[in-house]
Design an enzyme around this catalytic site. Structure first.
Site, PDB file in Angstrom:
ATOM      1  N   ASP A  36     -19.320  20.749 -20.379  1.00  0.00           N
ATOM      2  CA  ASP A  36     -19.662  20.824 -18.958  1.00  0.00           C
ATOM      3  C   ASP A  36     -20.708  19.785 -18.573  1.00  0.00           C
ATOM      4  O   ASP A  36     -21.115  19.724 -17.414  1.00  0.00           O
ATOM      5  CB  ASP A  36     -20.195  22.218 -18.610  1.00  0.00           C
ATOM      6  CG  ASP A  36     -19.074  23.183 -18.244  1.00  0.00           C
ATOM      7  OD1 ASP A  36     -17.908  22.775 -18.369  1.00  0.00           O
ATOM      8  OD2 ASP A  36     -19.366  24.316 -17.851  1.00  0.00           O
ATOM      9  N   ASP A 294      -3.538  -8.741  16.873  1.00  0.00           N
ATOM     10  CA  ASP A 294      -3.353  -8.013  15.614  1.00  0.00           C
ATOM     11  C   ASP A 294      -3.483  -6.514  15.824  1.00  0.00           C
ATOM     12  O   ASP A 294      -2.697  -5.724  15.298  1.00  0.00           O
ATOM     13  CB  ASP A 294      -4.380  -8.481  14.573  1.00  0.00           C
ATOM     14  CG  ASP A 294      -4.034  -9.851  14.006  1.00  0.00           C
ATOM     15  OD1 ASP A 294      -2.835 -10.154  13.932  1.00  0.00           O
ATOM     16  OD2 ASP A 294      -4.953 -10.599  13.648  1.00  0.00           O
ATOM     17  N   GLY A 429       1.706  -3.720   1.686  1.00  0.00           N
ATOM     18  CA  GLY A 429       3.077  -3.411   1.313  1.00  0.00           C
ATOM     19  C   GLY A 429       4.053  -4.468   1.764  1.00  0.00           C
ATOM     20  O   GLY A 429       5.136  -4.604   1.207  1.00  0.00           O
ATOM     21  N   MET A 430       3.679  -5.246   2.785  1.00  0.00           N
ATOM     22  CA  MET A 430       4.562  -6.310   3.255  1.00  0.00           C
ATOM     23  C   MET A 430       4.772  -7.360   2.174  1.00  0.00           C
ATOM     24  O   MET A 430       5.851  -7.935   2.051  1.00  0.00           O
ATOM     25  CB  MET A 430       3.983  -6.959   4.512  1.00  0.00           C
ATOM     26  CG  MET A 430       4.000  -6.051   5.732  1.00  0.00           C
ATOM     27  SD  MET A 430       3.252  -6.818   7.164  1.00  0.00           S
ATOM     28  CE  MET A 430       4.414  -8.149   7.468  1.00  0.00           C
TER      29      MET A 430
END
Length: 508
Positions: A36, A294, A429-430
């Site tokens: 712990d 943009d 992602g593009m």
């Protein structure tokens, strides 16, 4: 009983240790089994500390279980007092010590007799409170202790500082960009002509806590940590507090105007409107960006926001009010403060989710199919599985969210960081799509498991082959639509034929 395989907030003793290790020359004693004591590893790694974390585990082992742990705990406290010479030693109970029903206050009283340092038992119920609630309570307890001690000795300063001053309450270790936010807040206060009285708990000395009443007001930037202390100081000394998080252009201006109101009520004569206008137009790029092409291209995009109360509420307002982005869901895992969150975000989002079940938020994201997510590292993992980009805005966090470079989220420099995060998250992602078109890496294998732990859908080999032929930028959506089609019809395995049928059903 439900097994929690991911938790948004840790157990109570983590919160107490965060406060103890934030103060200067304070040592924490954790009464717990071996294993712990991961707090030490976590803090030294994430905060990249040069010194050892000032926390010692008083191990509960089989000998302790057989004979009791009083002597061991007392010995550990007195040993650390002699070795470290701290100003304060905080003993934190854990779930284990609570189960053993040991009289830890008696241990503390005995250790105090043999120790030079002050010894304090963190008064936190480990069955009722999580990490954030325990941190808030522990900070208040330590402040109360030293205020009472100074008052008893007749050592409590009287009156306020000559010039307007502030206590910044809630800057601590293992918090989301907290150190950078603190630097930005100090810069902001300097620009406003306000002196810093104390910053607690990070880097503060408990011996200086008696000076807290000298400040003109208290600033609590994070709702999760510091409010209990601010309310105590207001009740005890009449010190007003400002709890508006200065995140985003609108809320930063609102926070500054509230500060103006608070200090003018005490005899100052300041007008910050010119400062707000100058910062909004020339320092913060957010106002300009919101009018740029943009940002206009992001108008109407859908986003899901989830995190602690402070950051989730602030990000929801920024997206909806300042950037024209549709927040289809805003949520928090701070269930104990749900009413405040609902009041803050209800007019800025379509749906509200109050839950500490990461499966529930994962399923909601899969159902809503947003263009981007703004959440914790858990939502980032969900986004990876669904091919939805995610900007991390709140704890739980990863080492990448403890940047060495300067990245505040509060104040006017913070507005720039938030804009970058939002824009990059929506456009992320593009590049994968372009690489698939022009070559450069192998086509990614699609993850076909559902988000929920109880998902029973599977994909056949021919179904996977057809799915992988679909361009990456729409593959995630096609996958989700197909799985929804299959569930509605009780289909357990998705074949190529099922995929074609799902495409026909939605007119694709």
């Amino acid at each position: 009983m439900k097994l929690a395989y991911w938790m948004y907030a840790g157990p109570a003793h983590i919160g107490t240790l965060r406060i103890a290790s934030s103060f200067k020359n304070v040592h924490g004693i954790m009464h717990a089994p071996l294993g712990d004591d991961y707090f030490n590893v976590m803090r030294s790694m994430l905060e990249r500390e040069r010194d050892f974390t000032p926390v010692t585990a008083s191990i509960v082992d089989r000998n302790v279980l057989a004979r009791g742990s009083q002597e061991k705990v007392v010995d550990n406290i007195t040993r650390k007092d002699a070795e470290e010479h701290p100003d304060l030693i905080v003993l934190t109970p854990t779930c284990t010590s609570s189960i053993l029903q040991e009289d830890l206050q008696n241990f503390v009283d005995r250790a105090q007799e043999a120790s030079v340092a002050d010894v304090l038992l963190a008064d936190v119920n480990h069955y009722r409170f999580n990490e954030m609630q325990a941190a808030d309570r522990t900070l208040e307890q330590i402040v109360q202790y030293y205020i009472a001690k100074a008052r008893k000795k007749g050592d409590l300063p009287e009156g306020k500082t000559a010039k307007p001053s502030v206590n910044i309450i809630g800057i601590s270790t293992l918090a989301f960009h907290s150190h950078h936010d603190c630097t930005e807040l100090k810069r902001l206060m300097a620009d406003l002509g306000i002196e810093i009285n104390e910053i607690i708990p990070e880097g503060a000395s408990v011996l200086n806590l008696k000076n807290l009443p000298k400040a003109w007001f208290n600033l609590v930037p994070y709702r999760e940590l510091g409010l209990m202390t601010a309310r105590y100081l207001e009740k005890e000394f009449g010190t007003p507090y400002v709890d508006i998080t200065p995140m985003g252009v609108v809320e930063t201006a609102r926070c500054i105007r509230k500060i103006q109101q608070v200090i003018n009520a005490q005899g100052a004569n300041v007008d910050y409107e010119n400062f707000i206008n100058e910062q909004t137009l020339h320092v913060s790029q957010a106002a300009w960006f919101s009018r740029s092409i943009d940002c206009q291209n992001l108008t109407g995009k859908k986003a899901v926001v989830f995190g602690d109360n402070t950051h989730a509420a602030a990000m929801t307002k920024i997206l909806a009010r300042e950037m024209g982005i549709q927040v289809v869901l805003a949520g928090t895992y701070c269930k104990y403060d749900a009413d405040w969150f609902r009041e803050q975000v209800s007019e800025y989002c379509d749906e509200i989710l109050i839950s500490d079940d990461n499966g529930a938020i994962g399923d909601a994201i899969a159902r809503l199919e947003p263009s981007a997510i703004f959440g914790t590292q858990m939502e980032r993992h969900v986004g990876k599985r669904l091919d939805i980009p995610c900007g991390v805005i709140a704890a739980p966090i990863h080492i990448q969210n403890f940047p060495i470079g300067y990245k505040p989220f509060l104040g006017y420099e913070g507005t720039n960081q938030v804009v970058d995060l939002v824009y990059n998250s929506f456009t992320l992602g593009m590049e994968d799509h372009l690489l698939e078109i022009f070559g450069g890496h192998d086509t990614k294998e699609v993850i076909t498991k559902g988000i929920s732990a109880d998902s029973d859908l599977g994909w056949s080999r021919d179904g996977l082959a057809e799915l992988n032929k679909i361009p990456g930028f729409v593959r995630g959506k096609v996958k989700r639509n197909t799985e929804k089609f299959a569930r509605e019809r009780g289909i357990g395995e998705i074949t190529a034929e099922v995929l074609y049928a799902a495409k026909e059903a939605v007119g694709a």
